[in-house]
Write a protein that holds these residues in place. Structure first.
Motif, PDB file in Angstrom:
ATOM      1  N   THR A 407       0.846  -1.193   0.000  1.00  0.00           N
ATOM      2  CA  THR A 407       0.000   0.000   0.000  1.00  0.00           C
ATOM      3  C   THR A 407       0.879   1.240   0.000  1.00  0.00           C
ATOM      4  OG1 THR A 407      -1.918   1.010   1.100  1.00  0.00           O
ATOM      5  CG2 THR A 407      -0.153   0.224   2.516  1.00  0.00           C
ATOM      6  N   ARG A 520     -10.616   3.849   4.324  1.00  0.00           N
ATOM      7  CA  ARG A 520      -9.298   3.662   3.716  1.00  0.00           C
ATOM      8  C   ARG A 520      -8.919   2.175   3.665  1.00  0.00           C
ATOM      9  NH1 ARG A 520      -7.100   7.038   6.645  1.00  0.00           N
ATOM     10  NH2 ARG A 520      -5.944   5.766   8.148  1.00  0.00           N
ATOM     11  N   ALA A 523     -10.908   0.487   0.890  1.00  0.00           N
ATOM     12  CA  ALA A 523     -10.337   0.799  -0.420  1.00  0.00           C
ATOM     13  C   ALA A 523      -9.061  -0.011  -0.664  1.00  0.00           C
ATOM     14  CB  ALA A 523     -10.043   2.297  -0.517  1.00  0.00           C
ATOM     15  N   HIS A 524      -8.264  -0.179   0.381  1.00  0.00           N
ATOM     16  CA  HIS A 524      -7.040  -0.988   0.289  1.00  0.00           C
ATOM     17  C   HIS A 524      -7.384  -2.436  -0.058  1.00  0.00           C
ATOM     18  CE1 HIS A 524      -3.273  -2.910   1.577  1.00  0.00           C
ATOM     19  NE2 HIS A 524      -3.980  -3.642   2.414  1.00  0.00           N
ATOM     20  N   THR A 526     -10.153  -3.560  -1.482  1.00  0.00           N
ATOM     21  CA  THR A 526     -10.738  -3.616  -2.826  1.00  0.00           C
ATOM     22  C   THR A 526      -9.648  -3.621  -3.894  1.00  0.00           C
ATOM     23  OG1 THR A 526     -12.738  -2.497  -2.065  1.00  0.00           O
ATOM     24  CG2 THR A 526     -12.288  -2.462  -4.436  1.00  0.00           C
ATOM     25  N   LYS A 527      -8.618  -2.817  -3.673  1.00  0.00           N
ATOM     26  CA  LYS A 527      -7.500  -2.769  -4.615  1.00  0.00           C
ATOM     27  C   LYS A 527      -6.855  -4.139  -4.760  1.00  0.00           C
ATOM     28  CE  LYS A 527      -2.946  -0.638  -5.216  1.00  0.00           C
ATOM     29  NZ  LYS A 527      -1.960   0.328  -4.652  1.00  0.00           N
ATOM     30  N   HIS A 528      -6.837  -4.916  -3.662  1.00  0.00           N
ATOM     31  CA  HIS A 528      -6.233  -6.244  -3.687  1.00  0.00           C
ATOM     32  C   HIS A 528      -7.261  -7.340  -3.949  1.00  0.00           C
ATOM     33  CE1 HIS A 528      -2.101  -5.204  -2.554  1.00  0.00           C
ATOM     34  NE2 HIS A 528      -2.624  -4.253  -1.805  1.00  0.00           N
ATOM     35  N   LYS A 529      -8.475  -6.921  -4.396  1.00  0.00           N
ATOM     36  CA  LYS A 529      -9.543  -7.875  -4.712  1.00  0.00           C
ATOM     37  C   LYS A 529      -9.861  -8.781  -3.522  1.00  0.00           C
ATOM     38  CE  LYS A 529      -8.656  -7.995  -9.709  1.00  0.00           C
ATOM     39  NZ  LYS A 529      -7.779  -6.814  -9.715  1.00  0.00           N
ATOM     40  N   ASN A 531     -12.518  -8.837  -0.910  1.00  0.00           N
ATOM     41  CA  ASN A 531     -13.801  -8.225  -0.539  1.00  0.00           C
ATOM     42  C   ASN A 531     -14.557  -8.993   0.535  1.00  0.00           C
ATOM     43  OD1 ASN A 531     -13.600  -6.047  -2.425  1.00  0.00           O
ATOM     44  ND2 ASN A 531     -13.975  -7.546  -4.063  1.00  0.00           N
TER      45      ASN A 531
END
Length: 575
Positions: A407, A520, A523-524, A526-529, A531
């Motif tokens: 990140t 935050r 979002a972190h 989600t960026k790494h899929k 969920n």
């Protein structure tokens, strides 16, 4: 502490015919890991080497490897008494005066922060030149030398008035490597023992320096105190909350010095920043943000045998002796509750201790809540690699944030602390504290440096004055305990929606920063899929003075553990 000794996980072996013995393979891998992770240090330290013909010390005879707990006993009468006589300071209570002098003016230098440089191994020539005559040196036994224990070796030898007499490691291969490192630096080879109780039985040993896995911290410290030794103890001081209380009781009873390895308490730049904050010059500081962004590889859930050079029963000590199932024997224990404390106990302890130093915060606060989970590739570890822990102290909050997948830095910080003031901030990272604007842009740096925490310990040991320690035992217990409380909240939690986490933040009257941190984190992920739902821990109400959990028996039960006989950590009244 910097985990420079960590290595990436080895890949899986292919299915060749006639596979080698797993124990032998693991032993060889352990040796290779240790050597590879220290090549840079060895290259930097090349120089004049000492005599190579010193005999290696064989493992102690089986009769010497006692399994029974050490009975409480006063310091051996035959031990050399270099410590000054006098009534010892009673550890377990805050020091009578703050280390921050209210009359000291803050020291702010208007210059950019110096560039960071990698730590280098000390020069053998420098160490040998500084060494005092043998009769003037204090005898030290180092427990655990695969990782940070090597820093213990370096720091004690650098002082000149300390001699490493014993290297104690349950992995004899690692122990022999540690002894060879001492020989390389200082020109002599210490004794190598697999069971550190052999060193405790030696009346010439004055101090024990402990860098073992966390589940051994308390019992090793208590046994050392019972044997009349002073102790330098790595963080966290305990594996469970109640163990800290037993260590404090033992330090009181046996009148010996125990220095916590919270090295930032010897950082004078952080100290100057604390003086600045507590003088009111940053305005009201209601939020301190402790950041640990440190990517970690997944832990494969496959059986691993202890290397043949390891006494596995002794390695387990108070913990379960079930066969390990973590892919790699050494180091990966951090991510299993039976032996370690996850990222909060491994890295977060330094950050929250620095936060408390900066704002002069005492006690355990009135409540703690944690949420997070273990995300990314499937693995077998238990502790979260994504975790937020909120600690409430009235209207002041400490927010610990651990992200174990890659990140970007937050306001220029990936591993440090941010004190949010009225407009500006103070950021501590990379060894120094700086005054910055609200976005994290540098304004000026606070004068100071990282002083030798071990030198402070030795000075206190010589005078037998615990009150002169910068790493006070009770303060180490508080900072360790806060991390334990964050982990306990998580462990009694359950999978929840983000809306439920938001509601829990509202219920504990968390500031807007808590909700922003949740967003935050999502979002972190989600960026790494990743969920999957977050695990929402329960909000724990605590006694601000003792840290005792109020009204939650399930959570309170996790402040202690049932130890494996005969390696039982005694209760405070039985040390």
């Amino acid at each position: 502490m910097a985990d420079a000794y960590e290595a990436t996980l080895a890949g899986a072996t292919n299915g060749a015919a006639a596979p080698p013995d797993p124990a032998d393979v693991q032993s060889r891998l352990s040796l290779i890991e240790g050597r590879l992770s220290r090549i840079e240090q060895a290259l930097a330290a090349l120089g004049s080497f000492g005599s190579a013909q010193a005999a290696r010390i064989a493992p102690p005879p089986s009769g010497a490897l006692r399994a029974e707990p050490r009975a409480p006993a006063p310091a051996p009468a035959a031990a050399p008494q270099r410590s000054a006589p006098g009534t010892p300071f009673i550890q377990g209570t805050p020091a009578p005066t703050s280390f921050l002098s209210p009359s000291s003016a803050p020291k702010v230098a208007k210059a950019p922060p110096p560039p960071t440089t990698p730590a280098k191994a000390p020069s053998p020539a420098v160490i040998r030149a500084a060494a005092k005559p043998f009769a003037e040196q204090h005898s030290v036994a180092v427990l655990g030398v695969r990782g940070h224990g090597r820093k213990h070796i370096e720091n004690f030898l650098t002082l000149g008035d300390c001699r490493i007499s014993y290297i104690c490691d349950v992995d004899l291969t690692v122990g022999e490597e540690g002894a060879a490192y001492v020989e390389q630096l200082a020109g002599y080879r210490p004794k190598v023992v697999q069971d550190f109780r052999v060193a405790l039985d030696d009346p010439s040993v004055e101090a024990v320096s402990i860098a073992t896995p966390h589940h051994w911290h308390a019992l090793a410290t208590i046994w050392a105190l019972q044997a009349g030794k002073h102790v330098y103890l790595e963080k966290p001081i305990s594996h469970t909350f109640s163990e800290g209380e037993s260590i404090i009781a033992a330090a009181r009873k046996y009148g010996r010095v125990v220095q916590c390895g919270t090295q930032l308490r010897s950082n004078t730049s952080l100290r100057a920043a604390g003086e600045f904050i507590q003088s009111g010059k940053l305005g009201d500081v209601k939020i301190v943000h402790c950041i640990v962004y440190k990517p970690r590889p997944p832990i494969p859930s496959i059986p691993v045998k202890a290397p043949s050079s390891v006494d596995y029963d002794l390695w387990c000590g108070p913990a379960s002796n079930a066969p390990p199932k973590r892919g790699r024997f050494h180091y990966s224990w951090h991510w299993f509750w039976e032996y370690g404390n996850g990222a909060l106990g491994n890295n977060g302890i330094h950050r929250i201790d620095a936060a408390r130093i900066g704002i002069g915060l005492k006690g355990f606060g009135d409540s703690t809540m944690s949420f997070g989970g273990r995300f990314g590739p499937d693995d077998g570890a238990e502790t979260p690699n994504t975790q937020i822990a909120l600690h409430r102290f009235g209207d002041t909050w400490i927010v610990q944030e651990v992200l174990g997948m890659p990140t970007p830095a937050w306001k220029t910080v990936s591993n440090g602390i941010i004190f949010y003031g009225a407009g500006n901030t103070i950021i501590y990272h990379k060894g120094g504290a700086s005054l910055c604007d609200a976005s994290g842009q540098f304004i000026s740096r606070f004068d100071g440096k990282q002083e030798n925490h071990y030198a402070n310990f030795v000075r206190a040991m010589k005078a037998n004055e615990p009150q002169s320690l910068t790493g006070d035992l009770f303060e180490g217990h508080v900072s360790s305990g806060l991390c334990h409380l964050g982990n306990i909240s998580y462990r009694v939690g359950k999978p929840s929606t983000d809306a439920e986490v938001d509601a829990a933040l509202d219920a504990m009257e968390a500031p807007a920063f808590g909700h922003e941190t949740l967003a935050r984190v999502r979002a972190h992920l989600t960026k790494h899929k990743a969920n999957a739902p977050l695990t929402l821990g329960r909000t724990l109400k605590t006694n601000p003075e003792t840290g005792a959990i109020i009204g939650d028996e399930e959570a309170a039960a996790l402040t202690r553990r049932v130890d494996r006989p005969p390696y039982v950590v005694p209760a405070p009244d039985r040390v």
